[in-house]
Design a protein around this motif. Structure first.
Motif, PDB file in Angstrom:
ATOM      1  N   ALA A  56       0.835  -1.203   0.000  1.00 43.53           N
ATOM      2  CA  ALA A  56       0.000   0.000   0.000  1.00 43.53           C
ATOM      3  C   ALA A  56       0.867   1.250   0.000  1.00 43.53           C
ATOM      4  N   ASP A  57       1.961   1.237   0.791  1.00 41.15           N
ATOM      5  CA  ASP A  57       2.873   2.381   0.810  1.00 41.15           C
ATOM      6  C   ASP A  57       3.538   2.578  -0.544  1.00 41.15           C
ATOM      7  N   VAL A  58       3.979   1.464  -1.154  1.00 37.22           N
ATOM      8  CA  VAL A  58       4.626   1.552  -2.463  1.00 37.22           C
ATOM      9  C   VAL A  58       3.647   2.089  -3.497  1.00 37.22           C
ATOM     10  N   SER A  59       2.417   1.589  -3.466  1.00 40.03           N
ATOM     11  CA  SER A  59       1.405   2.045  -4.424  1.00 40.03           C
ATOM     12  C   SER A  59       1.097   3.525  -4.231  1.00 40.03           C
ATOM     13  N   ARG A  60       1.019   3.947  -2.978  1.00 42.12           N
ATOM     14  CA  ARG A  60       0.746   5.358  -2.705  1.00 42.12           C
ATOM     15  C   ARG A  60       1.879   6.245  -3.223  1.00 42.12           C
ATOM     16  N   LEU A  61       3.106   5.807  -2.975  1.00 38.02           N
ATOM     17  CA  LEU A  61       4.246   6.586  -3.452  1.00 38.02           C
ATOM     18  C   LEU A  61       4.318   6.589  -4.982  1.00 38.02           C
ATOM     19  N   GLU A  62       3.995   5.447  -5.595  1.00 34.31           N
ATOM     20  CA  GLU A  62       3.958   5.394  -7.054  1.00 34.31           C
ATOM     21  C   GLU A  62       2.928   6.384  -7.599  1.00 34.31           C
ATOM     22  N   ILE A  65       4.305   9.875  -7.238  1.00 35.43           N
ATOM     23  CA  ILE A  65       5.333  10.119  -8.257  1.00 35.43           C
ATOM     24  C   ILE A  65       4.683  10.399  -9.603  1.00 35.43           C
ATOM     25  N   ALA A  66       3.668   9.609  -9.945  1.00 34.55           N
ATOM     26  CA  ALA A  66       2.971   9.826 -11.220  1.00 34.55           C
ATOM     27  C   ALA A  66       2.312  11.198 -11.247  1.00 34.55           C
ATOM     28  N   ARG A  67       1.755  11.608 -10.116  1.00 30.33           N
ATOM     29  CA  ARG A  67       1.104  12.925 -10.041  1.00 30.33           C
ATOM     30  C   ARG A  67       2.121  14.046 -10.234  1.00 30.33           C
ATOM     31  N   VAL A  68       3.274  13.919  -9.569  1.00 33.64           N
ATOM     32  CA  VAL A  68       4.327  14.931  -9.711  1.00 33.64           C
ATOM     33  C   VAL A  68       4.866  14.949 -11.143  1.00 33.64           C
ATOM     34  N   SER A  69       4.996  13.772 -11.744  1.00 36.37           N
ATOM     35  CA  SER A  69       5.477  13.681 -13.119  1.00 36.37           C
ATOM     36  C   SER A  69       4.540  14.400 -14.081  1.00 36.37           C
ATOM     37  N   VAL A  70       3.232  14.207 -13.888  1.00 37.48           N
ATOM     38  CA  VAL A  70       2.244  14.906 -14.726  1.00 37.48           C
ATOM     39  C   VAL A  70       2.361  16.410 -14.530  1.00 37.48           C
ATOM     40  N   ALA A  71       2.529  16.830 -13.271  1.00 35.91           N
ATOM     41  CA  ALA A  71       2.663  18.261 -12.984  1.00 35.91           C
ATOM     42  C   ALA A  71       3.901  18.845 -13.672  1.00 35.91           C
ATOM     43  N   LEU A  72       5.019  18.131 -13.610  1.00 33.81           N
ATOM     44  CA  LEU A  72       6.247  18.619 -14.250  1.00 33.81           C
ATOM     45  C   LEU A  72       6.091  18.689 -15.769  1.00 33.81           C
ATOM     46  N   ASP A 113      -0.293  20.098  -6.604  1.00 35.50           N
ATOM     47  CA  ASP A 113      -1.743  19.982  -6.733  1.00 35.50           C
ATOM     48  C   ASP A 113      -2.288  21.028  -7.702  1.00 35.50           C
ATOM     49  N   LYS A 114      -1.762  22.265  -7.594  1.00 38.25           N
ATOM     50  CA  LYS A 114      -2.209  23.321  -8.510  1.00 38.25           C
ATOM     51  C   LYS A 114      -1.912  22.942  -9.960  1.00 38.25           C
ATOM     52  N   ALA A 115      -0.682  22.484 -10.196  1.00 36.70           N
ATOM     53  CA  ALA A 115      -0.289  22.131 -11.563  1.00 36.70           C
ATOM     54  C   ALA A 115      -1.097  20.954 -12.078  1.00 36.70           C
ATOM     55  N   PHE A 116      -1.296  19.961 -11.220  1.00 38.82           N
ATOM     56  CA  PHE A 116      -2.038  18.773 -11.645  1.00 38.82           C
ATOM     57  C   PHE A 116      -3.490  19.134 -11.971  1.00 38.82           C
ATOM     58  N   LEU A 117      -4.122  19.930 -11.085  1.00 39.35           N
ATOM     59  CA  LEU A 117      -5.511  20.324 -11.327  1.00 39.35           C
ATOM     60  C   LEU A 117      -5.624  21.206 -12.565  1.00 39.35           C
ATOM     61  N   ALA A 118      -4.636  22.087 -12.756  1.00 39.94           N
ATOM     62  CA  ALA A 118      -4.647  22.934 -13.949  1.00 39.94           C
ATOM     63  C   ALA A 118      -4.522  22.084 -15.206  1.00 39.94           C
ATOM     64  N   HIS A 119      -3.632  21.088 -15.148  1.00 40.77           N
ATOM     65  CA  HIS A 119      -3.464  20.191 -16.296  1.00 40.77           C
ATOM     66  C   HIS A 119      -4.760  19.450 -16.597  1.00 40.77           C
ATOM     67  N   GLU A 120      -5.414  18.922 -15.552  1.00 44.77           N
ATOM     68  CA  GLU A 120      -6.665  18.197 -15.764  1.00 44.77           C
ATOM     69  C   GLU A 120      -7.760  19.128 -16.275  1.00 44.77           C
ATOM     70  N   TYR A 270      10.076  15.206  -6.647  1.00 38.94           N
ATOM     71  CA  TYR A 270       9.994  13.985  -7.455  1.00 38.94           C
ATOM     72  C   TYR A 270      11.090  13.010  -7.049  1.00 38.94           C
ATOM     73  N   ASP A 271      12.333  13.496  -6.973  1.00 41.27           N
ATOM     74  CA  ASP A 271      13.435  12.606  -6.609  1.00 41.27           C
ATOM     75  C   ASP A 271      13.322  12.123  -5.174  1.00 41.27           C
ATOM     76  N   SER A 272      12.837  12.989  -4.295  1.00 39.55           N
ATOM     77  CA  SER A 272      12.646  12.575  -2.904  1.00 39.55           C
ATOM     78  C   SER A 272      11.636  11.434  -2.815  1.00 39.55           C
ATOM     79  N   LEU A 273      10.558  11.524  -3.574  1.00 35.24           N
ATOM     80  CA  LEU A 273       9.551  10.462  -3.578  1.00 35.24           C
ATOM     81  C   LEU A 273      10.112   9.171  -4.171  1.00 35.24           C
ATOM     82  N   CYS A 274      10.938   9.286  -5.203  1.00 40.58           N
ATOM     83  CA  CYS A 274      11.549   8.092  -5.797  1.00 40.58           C
ATOM     84  C   CYS A 274      12.448   7.388  -4.790  1.00 40.58           C
ATOM     85  N   ILE A 275      13.192   8.155  -4.014  1.00 41.22           N
ATOM     86  CA  ILE A 275      14.068   7.569  -3.000  1.00 41.22           C
ATOM     87  C   ILE A 275      13.235   6.842  -1.947  1.00 41.22           C
TER      88      ILE A 275
END
Length: 664
Positions: A56-62, A65-72, A113-120, A270-275
């Motif tokens: 569950a922790d791995v899935s949440r972090l994944e 990460i996907a959310r941050v990637s979309v924002a970037l 969150d702002k970037a992700f919501l704006a993208h959506e 993003y990198d912090s979440l990957c670690i």
């Protein structure tokens, strides 16, 4: 020829110390941790052993990460800053990174969150705009209709919309329909290349009769979009909606543009979440009891002291031992700075297996020579080396990119050397330019010879170089036989071939050195051939001993074809010079003077870029082919698995320990 020695590591530690230990083990980056799936099979122990269920922790972090990637990705579309030629990670000290993340993490998550919501919102709005544009396109053919679209019927009448083929005679259709249903109203409101568009009104009780009359014309009913007003009025309403939606998109785009200034912090996140995700995955791979955890893995022998120091610091039980003889071991290559540049050539084929040798140190000088011989223009070599040196200095690439660029830097040096030996400086550009621009004769003489004038000399040299390359490969195989305790195999399977092949060469061309050399070559050939015939099938039984020897001796054809493959050194070496001369000749066709000089320079510039690109690619590919087919085929198995240590695998930043950062 260095494959780093690996040792097997087994660790048992207290769960209370696991988290800080994993942080330090990740920073060390020297241990590959195995998945413990199916490691413990003893039924006596199974009730007390479990794997930490942190999926569950791995899935949440994944998901994070996907959310941050979309924002970037969304922010990058509005980042107008100049992009570097090659992207490299930004270096930052570990302590500075941790302090920075502590300070900005909350604000950065809000920006994500702002970037992700704006993208959506932009995506959803564009989807809605597309839907409205489709509606407008559907209404456009009916724009001349003055009947409101919401009016599909009255108390006594029905409104029909439909199309027929553009080839249909509209007047004939109207006449026949009115003859059948005299109370009907038939109006053509538009047409295009495919269809004619009709609006029809009739009494409700005559609707089916009207359809029967239209059937022969393949009339197709159409339902207009929901709305109010005539098609023209509805189109105007939809266009206003689109304008409003476009304004909403612009507002969201402004939000993303404003967030460009925060992009670096989002990359840090993003990198912090990957670690964190990688640590969580490793925890899930470990075996646990209520009090302790267990894992095993691999550590390079050269890193043993550092790993032991960390394990002793936490007072964990550990065992470091040599792997079993038949155990699969991850592969880590270790070479000096020059040879490391050519590791990419080896890894593109396959890493060595545990019992192979690392061929990089042997192939490096041959690859260096082959590439330069194929490109063989001194000026091209200078451009290649200088360009690669600038990239290495300015952009500081990492990993495979660093190795490849450094390899091309060395290959540029080789190209310069061969070009100077053959007299190639942008082909014969300086000769042509001197004659075209200044009317004088100027020739740069080759240090050795000009291959375009003496191609046979280059062909013979290429075949000799190829023969040496093949003999070295055979020698490596002999070394491996001896290393593994099979000296007889080395003598019979390699040594006899040396005798035969060298004998054939002396017999064929030894006449220039004297009759004695020819005689020696003849007897060497006989001894080698007879030896191969008698021993080639020694490991087979019965008739196979004879046929095996014949089959082995027939292998001489493969050696001959392998040697002939090196004629590509001649072909590509000549191609570079010929193309360069053709380019220079074309540039000189405009004659002398200012115009002729400008034409020459322009053609030269474009032609040089093309020639370097196409022939450098050819030199790269064919140099690899000579290694993979002719050289590796003599001794190399490959199939090794890359060593993948548990460490920081970041995309945007390179985290430095304080000792590295301070230069200690």
């Amino acid at each position: 020829m260095a494959v780093t020695e690996m040792q097997k590591l087994t660790v048992i530690g207290l769960n209370s110390s696991r988290t800080p230990f994993l942080h330090e083990l990740m920073r060390l980056g020297a241990v590959e941790i195995n998945s413990q799936e199916g490691v413990i099979n003893d039924e006596e122990w199974m009730p007390d052993i479990f794997r930490t269920s942190n999926s569950a922790d791995v899935s949440r972090l994944e998901a994070d990460i996907a959310r941050v990637s979309v924002a970037l990705d969304a922010i990058n579309r509005f980042d107008t800053s100049k992009k570097p030629l090659l992207y490299t990670r930004k270096e930052v000290g570990r302590k500075a990174f941790e302090e920075h993340m502590d300070a900005v993490k909350t604000a950065t998550e809000k920006n994500v969150d702002k970037a992700f919501l704006a993208h959506e919102a932009i995506a959803d709005t564009k989807t809605e705009i597309n839907r409205l544009q489709i509606l407008i396109a559907g209404l456009q053919p009916w724009i001349l209709s003055d009947i409101p679209v919401e009016l599909t019927e009255t108390k006594f009448a029905t409104v029909l919309y439909g199309t027929v083929s553009a080839k249909t005679n509209a007047e004939q259709l109207k006449t026949e329909v009115l003859q059948t249903v005299s109370s009907a109203v038939v109006e053509e409101v538009g047409s295009d290349k495919q269809q004619r568009y009709f609006v029809l009104l009739c009494l409700k009780e005559e609707k089916e009769v009207l359809y029967d009359a239209l059937r022969k014309y393949n009339f197709s009913s159409v339902a207009l979009p929901e709305g109010t007003g005539t098609p023209k009025e509805l189109i105007a309403q939809l266009q206003k909606e689109i304008e409003t939606l476009q304004q909403q998109i612009e507002q969201e785009q402004k939000t993303l543009t404003d967030l460009v200034a925060q992009k670096q912090d989002i990359e840090y996140l993003y990198d912090s979440l990957c670690i964190r995700r990688d640590r969580a995955k490793v925890v899930g791979d470990m075996l646990n009891t209520e009090a302790v955890f267990y894992f095993d893995g691999w550590v390079p022998k050269k890193c043993k002291a550092g790993v032991e120091g960390l394990l002793q610091k936490y007072e964990f039980y550990y065992q470091i031992e040599e792997p079993d003889a038949d155990e699969e071991v991850p592969i880590l290559l270790q070479n000096n700075s020059v040879v490391t540049a050519f590791e990419g050539v080896t890894s593109m084929y396959s890493l060595p297996s545990r019992h192979d040798i690392d061929p990089t140190a042997i192939l490096a000088p041959f690859y260096f020579l082959f590439f330069g011989l194929m490109l063989s223009d001194a000026a091209y070599g200078i451009m290649l080396s200088v360009g690669c040196a600038i990239i290495l200095k300015k952009y500081k690439p990492e990993g495979n990119m660093y190795r490849m660029i450094k390899m091309f830097f060395y290959c540029g040096i080789s190209t310069f050397m061969w070009g100077a030996l053959f007299g190639g400086w942008f082909g014969d550009f300086f000769t042509v330019a001197a004659r075209t621009m200044f009317g004088i004769d100027f020739v740069i003489q080759p240090i050795w010879f000009n291959p375009l004038e003496e191609p046979m000399k280059l062909l013979i040299f290429s075949l000799i170089l190829g023969g040496i390359h093949i003999f070295v490969g055979m020698g490596v195989q002999a070394y491996m036989y001896i290393r593994d305790g099979h000296a007889i195999d080395a003598l019979l399977d390699i040594g006899l071939w040396y005798v035969l092949l060298i004998g054939l060469v002396l017999f064929g061309i030894g006449g220039t050195l004297g009759d004695m050399v020819v005689t020696v070559g003849k007897y060497m050939s006989i001894v080698g051939a007879v030896g191969i015939l008698l021993t080639g099938g020694r490991k087979k039984k019965g008739l196979g001993k004879i046929t095996g020897g014949l089959g082995s001796l027939y292998g001489i054809t493969s050696y001959l074809s392998d040697v002939l493959s090196y004629s590509r050194l001649l072909a590509l070496g000549l191609a570079t010079g010929v193309v360069a001369q053709v380019i220079n000749t074309l540039g000189a066709l405009a004659g002398g003077g200012i115009v002729g000089s400008i034409v020459l320079i322009v053609v030269f510039l474009f032609g040089t870029v093309f020639n370097i690109a196409i022939n450098a690619l050819g030199a790269f590919v064919h140099s690899c082919r000579l290694q993979y087919v002719e050289f590796f085929g003599k001794f190399y198995t490959g199939g090794g698995r890359e060593f993948r240590p548990f460490g920081r695998k970041t995309k945007y930043i390179k985290i430095l320990e304080e000792e590295v950062e301070d230069g200690r």
